[in-house]
Design a protein around this motif. Structure first.
Motif, PDB file in Angstrom:
ATOM      1  N   SER A 181      13.255  10.042   3.339  1.00  0.00           N
ATOM      2  CA  SER A 181      12.789   8.829   3.539  1.00  0.00           C
ATOM      3  C   SER A 181      13.173   8.103   4.444  1.00  0.00           C
ATOM      4  O   SER A 181      14.404   7.979   5.015  1.00  0.00           O
ATOM      5  N   LEU A 182      12.581   7.375   5.392  1.00  0.00           N
ATOM      6  CA  LEU A 182      12.994   6.791   6.376  1.00  0.00           C
ATOM      7  C   LEU A 182      11.803   5.217   6.185  1.00  0.00           C
ATOM      8  O   LEU A 182      10.698   5.018   6.208  1.00  0.00           O
ATOM      9  N   ASN A 183      12.899   4.326   6.248  1.00  0.00           N
ATOM     10  CA  ASN A 183      12.463   2.904   5.981  1.00  0.00           C
ATOM     11  C   ASN A 183      12.808   1.907   7.028  1.00  0.00           C
ATOM     12  O   ASN A 183      13.909   1.667   7.439  1.00  0.00           O
ATOM     13  N   TYR A 184      11.799   0.855   7.553  1.00  0.00           N
ATOM     14  CA  TYR A 184      12.256  -0.395   8.066  1.00  0.00           C
ATOM     15  C   TYR A 184      11.966  -1.415   7.432  1.00  0.00           C
ATOM     16  O   TYR A 184      10.895  -1.825   6.731  1.00  0.00           O
ATOM     17  N   ILE A 185      13.013  -2.512   7.046  1.00  0.00           N
ATOM     18  CA  ILE A 185      12.975  -3.405   6.215  1.00  0.00           C
ATOM     19  C   ILE A 185      13.116  -4.605   7.224  1.00  0.00           C
ATOM     20  O   ILE A 185      14.374  -4.797   7.644  1.00  0.00           O
ATOM     21  N   ASN A 186      12.236  -5.595   7.232  1.00  0.00           N
ATOM     22  CA  ASN A 186      12.295  -6.815   7.697  1.00  0.00           C
ATOM     23  C   ASN A 186      12.230  -7.919   6.580  1.00  0.00           C
ATOM     24  O   ASN A 186      11.327  -8.272   5.944  1.00  0.00           O
TER      25      ASN A 186
ATOM     26  N   GLY B  54       8.135 -11.461   6.119  1.00  0.00           N
ATOM     27  CA  GLY B  54       8.943 -10.283   5.351  1.00  0.00           C
ATOM     28  C   GLY B  54       8.074  -9.071   5.555  1.00  0.00           C
ATOM     29  O   GLY B  54       6.825  -9.222   5.459  1.00  0.00           O
ATOM     30  N   ALA B  55       8.589  -7.819   5.625  1.00  0.00           N
ATOM     31  CA  ALA B  55       8.075  -6.537   5.747  1.00  0.00           C
ATOM     32  C   ALA B  55       8.800  -5.476   5.571  1.00  0.00           C
ATOM     33  O   ALA B  55       9.937  -5.525   5.956  1.00  0.00           O
ATOM     34  N   SER B  56       8.000  -4.433   5.019  1.00  0.00           N
ATOM     35  CA  SER B  56       8.834  -3.119   4.929  1.00  0.00           C
ATOM     36  C   SER B  56       7.714  -2.133   5.385  1.00  0.00           C
ATOM     37  O   SER B  56       6.471  -2.076   4.710  1.00  0.00           O
ATOM     38  N   PHE B  57       8.142  -0.984   6.095  1.00  0.00           N
ATOM     39  CA  PHE B  57       7.277   0.122   6.426  1.00  0.00           C
ATOM     40  C   PHE B  57       7.955   1.445   6.364  1.00  0.00           C
ATOM     41  O   PHE B  57       9.302   1.403   6.739  1.00  0.00           O
ATOM     42  N   GLY B  58       7.540   2.431   5.983  1.00  0.00           N
ATOM     43  CA  GLY B  58       8.350   3.615   5.774  1.00  0.00           C
ATOM     44  C   GLY B  58       7.378   4.898   5.248  1.00  0.00           C
ATOM     45  O   GLY B  58       6.064   4.665   5.199  1.00  0.00           O
ATOM     46  N   GLY B  59       7.867   5.771   5.162  1.00  0.00           N
ATOM     47  CA  GLY B  59       7.280   7.089   4.885  1.00  0.00           C
ATOM     48  C   GLY B  59       8.462   7.978   4.497  1.00  0.00           C
ATOM     49  O   GLY B  59       9.604   7.927   4.509  1.00  0.00           O
ATOM     50  N   GLY B  60       7.842   9.341   3.968  1.00  0.00           N
ATOM     51  CA  GLY B  60       8.870  10.378   3.635  1.00  0.00           C
ATOM     52  C   GLY B  60       8.303  11.607   3.030  1.00  0.00           C
ATOM     53  O   GLY B  60       6.916  11.729   3.087  1.00  0.00           O
TER      54      GLY B  60
ATOM     55  N   PRO C 162       0.122  16.174  -1.203  1.00  0.00           N
ATOM     56  CA  PRO C 162       1.002  15.997  -2.343  1.00  0.00           C
ATOM     57  C   PRO C 162       2.564  15.838  -2.119  1.00  0.00           C
ATOM     58  O   PRO C 162       3.354  15.275  -3.072  1.00  0.00           O
ATOM     59  N   ASN C 163       3.009  16.054  -0.814  1.00  0.00           N
ATOM     60  CA  ASN C 163       4.458  15.901  -0.690  1.00  0.00           C
ATOM     61  C   ASN C 163       4.632  14.767   0.326  1.00  0.00           C
ATOM     62  O   ASN C 163       5.794  14.025   0.152  1.00  0.00           O
ATOM     63  N   TRP C 164       3.668  14.523   1.261  1.00  0.00           N
ATOM     64  CA  TRP C 164       4.029  13.430   2.136  1.00  0.00           C
ATOM     65  C   TRP C 164       3.508  12.094   1.977  1.00  0.00           C
ATOM     66  O   TRP C 164       2.315  12.112   1.431  1.00  0.00           O
ATOM     67  N   PHE C 165       3.929  10.951   2.075  1.00  0.00           N
ATOM     68  CA  PHE C 165       3.405   9.817   1.706  1.00  0.00           C
ATOM     69  C   PHE C 165       4.184   8.856   2.710  1.00  0.00           C
ATOM     70  O   PHE C 165       5.179   9.002   3.393  1.00  0.00           O
TER      71      PHE C 165
ATOM     72  N   ALA D 258       1.006  -1.418  -0.047  1.00  0.00           N
ATOM     73  CA  ALA D 258      -0.031   0.070   0.003  1.00  0.00           C
ATOM     74  C   ALA D 258       1.054   1.311   0.176  1.00  0.00           C
ATOM     75  O   ALA D 258       1.969   1.270   0.643  1.00  0.00           O
ATOM     76  N   THR D 259       0.226   2.321  -0.785  1.00  0.00           N
ATOM     77  CA  THR D 259       1.074   3.470  -1.015  1.00  0.00           C
ATOM     78  C   THR D 259      -0.015   4.450  -0.518  1.00  0.00           C
ATOM     79  O   THR D 259      -1.058   4.654  -1.316  1.00  0.00           O
ATOM     80  N   TYR D 260       0.086   5.514   0.362  1.00  0.00           N
ATOM     81  CA  TYR D 260      -0.864   6.469   0.897  1.00  0.00           C
ATOM     82  C   TYR D 260      -0.124   7.981   0.772  1.00  0.00           C
ATOM     83  O   TYR D 260       0.774   8.162   1.339  1.00  0.00           O
TER      84      TYR D 260
END
Length: 864
Positions: free
Chosen positions: A812-817, A797-803, A747-750, A741-743
């Protein structure tokens, strides 16, 4: 008079001043839209240089030898334009004084604004009060704008601008409140922009984020946005890991020539010393190539596991990487992608990125060289491959060297007598492997050996417990195997007056195998116990004729759409496939029977197998298309072996065909259901149903949706289920869910995320525990195995992030499992936090940090 003035402006006639010049000093001449010639020749400029003036009003003061332009004043000198409320030109000194809404447009499109400017008459030298400057550059299909501001700026010869107490940014000013500080800017006691060297110098500077100082830099320099290549330091990269310690990379770029360069990157590491890297790149007339070298003499090799689990005994470690692309002409191209390493863990241990490395469960580097040609209706490709396993659990001796792989595909119109399309395909493949790759059926916990480190056992290189057909298969045969294949086919479609579509087709397939298996060394001598393998030359010929029949019934219901019901029937007559299980199978191991392969002439995925026998494929599909954009499609069918040997009933040396749904005379049923309410949303389900009792043998279902412009959200979710396939090594069913999912909050934050949930992982753990307990009971040495249930829903497996992203900044800051596949069947997880910051025109930096603990991290003794 107005018409005459308009003509004078459009043609830039010089008569205006000739008419107005005799007027006495201080007399005003109304010159709406009038153009003036050169107003003097100060400084010995060339006779052709002209300063042209346009304004609502021109005032000539002969006593003081000045000319003043008022009201929409515009002065033009060559490609430069000066605009202001009022401009006074001093003929004697050649100086131009502009006041009020002053705007200077440079030859390159750059814009400078200010309240007051004092310039030379060529606009190259002078002073600007309340300076605001903007430079616009097109880079990589995007527009980059940089801005300077200062209370006062000095221009020197048009090549250098000095700003006192200036600021620099690539961010757009706030539309609602222009005085609000930009997202980031550099403030400095002095900024110098040198247009000749295209360099910006900052003295006594501070980096501000949203107006808050965050970093102090006594002095630094950066290339301006017009520069694509310039010698100097690039953005540093910071490293922090247990095995390497803390460190920093300092890349230095050397622009040797417009078409080649060199980047030298020393990386200082607190635990391992200095990692040296150098990359040379060159672009030539018809392509480019690069080469990158990396190497280090480790000061603490013990930070890594000992062999064969790591490079703990190595002092020097390194790699060589190269890439090349060359366009011989408009139809032919050649190139290579090469990766060479001293050990399989080096690139991962030292965080060296390479686009040819895959990281899904197992890490692998692929080296290839190729020649590709493409015609209007033809294709040729020749390649060679070398695969380097980069995981502790990969045995390099089982990896094949493949060279060459040659493919040719040509299509032409059929002869006038038969029409249709004629197609010729050819393939030559040769590969060499040192060690046979065995696979236990079902997958067992038998391994060649199990080294122990710090009391932890690491079983390596899976093999079979019992070497006999039905309990063991061969995924890769040792020795040299070469195959040459050619296929000539024809097809033509006929549509009768009732709308029935008949497509007769025919093909002739020939294969020549040259097999030289190796039955010595390691466990190679056990291969004949699993399968009787041909040695030497073997041939195969497969002729076929067939007919494809379709009869679409179409009905238009207006607003309810166009409905199409299409029965489909296909029959193919061929002799039986020969030498099943006696030949290697390298390229036809991926067999999935579903809706996409139901009506394939040959359902095998490669050349090593050739489907034989008389077979009919029956089915139909129903579709609806409405004016509103609604689309629905339903498809269902099965395949029936009518005569001859069923190619899928007899497994080859890799057991391909068994447990596929095609191994019985009447195959399983396959179907598809798809609904798309519009072009942004799609629901799709694919399934295979057992022919005997209709239970679900294979299921893939999910949806993708893009809700824009109503909601800035994109999502996809899929569920998969595969029943047990013990003859292929899967003793229990497999089940899992994937979701992404991407939200876009603004227009700048996701924010974004993805999940991989393994719903049957607990079965793997249980089987591993059962095998380990059985081994312990038969030989009670060491620690008694313990069972830890990972739960029904195992997050594999998982990844969560935003920016945040705008025209000047990306954060951007991401957590990758990510999963780590281990030989024991236990999938551990590598947890990483990745922070990336890019300030456009200044550079980017990223910080990657491992978190959590993994006991079997590849090649590393301990991970934190």
């Amino acid at each position: 008079m107005r018409k005459v003035a308009h003509i004078l402006r459009k043609t830039a006639l010089l008569a205006a001043l000739a008419f107005a010049a005799p007027l006495a000093g201080g007399v005003s001449a109304h010159a709406q839209g009038m153009a003036a010639p050169k107003l003097g020749n100060p400084g010995g400029k060339l006779p052709g240089d002209k300063l042209l003036v346009e304004a609502n009003e021109l005032i000539y003061d002969n006593d003081h030898n000045t000319v003043t332009a008022r009201g929409n004043a515009e002065l033009h000198f060559g490609p430069r334009t000066l605009q202001a409320d009022s401009v006074r030109y001093d003929r004697a000194s050649g100086r131009v004084f502009a006041q009020g809404n002053v705007r200077l447009t440079e030859a390159d499109g750059g814009v400078v604004t200010g309240e007051r400017m004092e310039l030379s008459d060529d606009f190259k030298t002078g002073f600007v009060d309340a300076f605001r400057g903007q430079q616009t550059v097109e880079r990589r299909a995007e527009t980059v704008r940089t801005r300077f501001s200062a209370p006062r700026a000095e221009r020197l010869n048009g090549e250098q601008t000095s700003f006192e107490a200036g600021s620099y940014t690539a961010c757009e000013p706030c539309k609602d409140n222009p005085e609000t500080p930009p997202l980031w800017q550099i403030r400095a006691k002095k900024i110098i922009h040198d247009n000749e060297t295209h360099t910006i110098y900052f003295d006594d500077s501070t980096l501000e984020i949203a107006g808050i100082p965050v970093a102090y830099l006594p002095y630094f320099e950066a290339a301006d946005p017009t520069v694509k290549r310039k010698t100097g330091f690039l953005t540093p990269r910071f490293i922090s890991t247990t095995a390497l310690g803390r460190g920093v990379s300092l890349p230095y770029f050397i622009n040797l020539a417009p078409n080649y360069d060199l980047t030298i990157t020393p990386t200082l590491l607190s635990r391992q010393g200095v990692l040296g890297q150098a990359e040379f790149r060159q672009r030539i007339d018809n392509g480019f190539y690069n080469i990158r070298l990396s190497g280090i003499s480790q000061t603490t090799p013990s930070a890594f596991l000992p062999s064969p689990l790591g490079a703990g005994e190595r002092d020097f470690r390194g790699s060589v990487e190269s890439q090349g692309r060359f366009y011989i002409n408009d139809r032919w191209r050649t190139g290579w992608d090469l990766v060479g390493v001293t050990d399989k863990w080096f690139l991962d241990n030292y965080r060296i990125r390479n686009q040819n490395i895959t990281t899904d469960y197992f890490r692998e580097a692929t080296s290839t060289a190729y020649l590709i040609g493409q015609g209007d209706r033809s294709w040729f490709e020749a390649r060679g491959y070398y695969f380097k396993g980069l995981s502790s659990f990969d045995w390099q001796k089982q990896q094949p060297i493949v060279a060459p792989v040659m493919d040719y595909d040509k299509r032409i119109n059929g002869p006038a007598e038969i029409g249709g399309e004629v197609r010729f395909q050819a393939n030559i493949t040769s590969l060499t492997r040192e060690t046979t790759q065995f696979q236990g059926l079902p997958r067992t916990s038998s391994y060649l050996f199990s080294p122990s480190v710090n009391g932890v056992s690491f079983p390596l290189y899976q093999t079979c417990t019992v070497f006999q057909r039905g309990l063991c298969s061969i995924d890769g045969l040792a020795g040299t195997n070469t195959r040459a294949s050619a296929e000539l086919s024809w097809r033509r479609s006929f549509i009768d007056e009732w709308g029935q579509k008949f497509t007769p087709f025919a093909y002739l397939r020939t294969d020549a195998f040259f097999t030289n298996p190796s039955f010595s060394g390691y466990q190679n001598d056990l291969a004949p116990q699993v399968a009787k393998i041909d040695d030497g030359f073997a041939g195969r010929v497969m002729p076929a004729v067939g007919l494809d029949y379709r009869y679409p019934f179409v009905a238009n219901f207006g607003a309810l759409g166009v409905h199409t019901l299409e029965p489909i029937g296909q029959i193919i007559a061929r002799p039986s496939e020969t030498r099943i299980g006696r030949l290697p199978n390298e390229d036809a191991q991926s067999l999935v029977f579903d809706d996409t392969s139901l009506f394939e002439w040959d359902k095998f995925s490669g050349y090593d197998r050739a489907e034989g026998g008389v077979r009919t494929n029956l089915g139909g599909q129903y579709s609806v298309v409405t004016p509103s954009g609604w689309y629905t499609n339903i498809m269902f069918g099965e395949s029936i072996q009518l005569a001859g040997v069923n190619s899928f009933r007899r497994g080859d040396i890799a057991n391909v065909g068994l447990d596929s749904g095609l191994e019985t005379r009447r195959s399983d049923f396959v179907g598809r259901f798809q609904v798309s309410p519009n072009q942004n949303i799609t629901f799709i389900t694919r399934a295979r149903f057992d022919q005997s009792d209709f239970h679900v043998a294979r299921l893939e279902t999910g949806a993708t949706a893009r809700f824009a412009p109503f909601l800035p959200l994109t999502v996809s979710a899929f569920y998969s289920y595969y029943e047990a396939q013990p003859l292929l090594g899967y003793s229990h069913y497999r089940e899992g869910v994937t979701a992404t999912a991407t939200y876009n909050i603004t227009p700048n934050w996701f924010v974004s995320g993805s999940l991989l949930v393994d719903l049957t992982h607990y079965l793997d753990v249980r089987n591993t525990y059962t095998d380990a307990l059985s081994a312990y009971l038969s030989n009670p040495i060491g620690t008694v195995p313990t069972y830890q249930n990972p739960g029904r829903f195992y997050l594999s497996g998982a990844s969560f992030g935003g920016g945040y992203q705008d025209e000047c900044t990306t954060v951007s800051l991401n957590y990758i499992n990510s999963p780590i596949a281990t030989a024991t069947g236990v999938r551990e997880r590598n947890q990483t936090v990745l922070l990336r910051v890019e300030l456009k025109t200044l550079g980017e930096a990223d910080l990657r940090q491992n978190v959590g603990t993994a006991t079997t991290a590849d090649g590393i003794a301990t991970v934190r």
